[in-house]
Design a protein around this motif. Structure first.
Motif, short mmCIF file in Angstrom:
data_model
loop_
_atom_site.label_atom_id
_atom_site.label_comp_id
_atom_site.label_asym_id
_atom_site.label_seq_id
_atom_site.Cartn_x
_atom_site.Cartn_y
_atom_site.Cartn_z
N ARG A 26 0.84 -1.20 0.00
CA ARG A 26 0.00 0.00 0.00
C ARG A 26 0.88 1.25 0.00
N GLY A 27 2.00 1.20 0.72
CA GLY A 27 2.92 2.32 0.75
C GLY A 27 3.49 2.62 -0.62
N LEU A 28 3.81 1.56 -1.38
CA LEU A 28 4.32 1.77 -2.74
C LEU A 28 3.28 2.44 -3.61
N VAL A 29 2.05 1.98 -3.51
CA VAL A 29 0.98 2.56 -4.31
C VAL A 29 0.80 4.03 -3.97
N ALA A 30 1.00 4.36 -2.69
CA ALA A 30 0.84 5.75 -2.23
C ALA A 30 2.11 6.57 -2.39
N ASP A 32 4.96 6.18 -0.90
CA ASP A 32 5.55 6.42 0.41
C ASP A 32 7.03 6.06 0.37
N GLU A 33 7.88 7.05 0.58
CA GLU A 33 9.33 6.83 0.51
C GLU A 33 9.83 5.86 1.58
N GLU A 34 9.21 5.87 2.76
CA GLU A 34 9.62 4.95 3.82
C GLU A 34 9.33 3.51 3.44
N ILE A 39 11.46 -1.74 1.55
CA ILE A 39 11.50 -2.80 0.54
C ILE A 39 12.90 -2.92 -0.04
N TYR A 40 13.52 -1.80 -0.33
CA TYR A 40 14.89 -1.80 -0.88
C TYR A 40 15.85 -2.47 0.10
#
Length: 66
Positions: A26-30, A32-34, A39-40
């Protein structure tokens, strides 16, 4: 009647880990840099290893990983 239970062969991820991965997705879709940073950090070693093996060049693999 046979009451012997067979062990399950289905792979079921731990609930907490699944929720964490869903939060990251969901963070990726939004954007979200954190979430992207998390993930990285998690996947970078594997991606770098695969890129190094495929390319045969550590410096190129670093570029691909980034």
């Amino acid at each position: 009647m046979n009451t012997t239970m067979r062990p399950s062969t289905a792979l079921v991820p731990p609930v907490a880990e699944t929720r964490h991965e869903e939060d990251l997705a969901r963070g990726l879709v939004a954007a979200d840099e954190e979430a992207f940073a998390a993930i990285y950090r998690h996947w970078e070693p594997l991606v770098h290893t695969m890129a190094t093996r495929s390319l045969g060049d550590a410096h190129e693999a670093e570029d691909v990983t980034q």
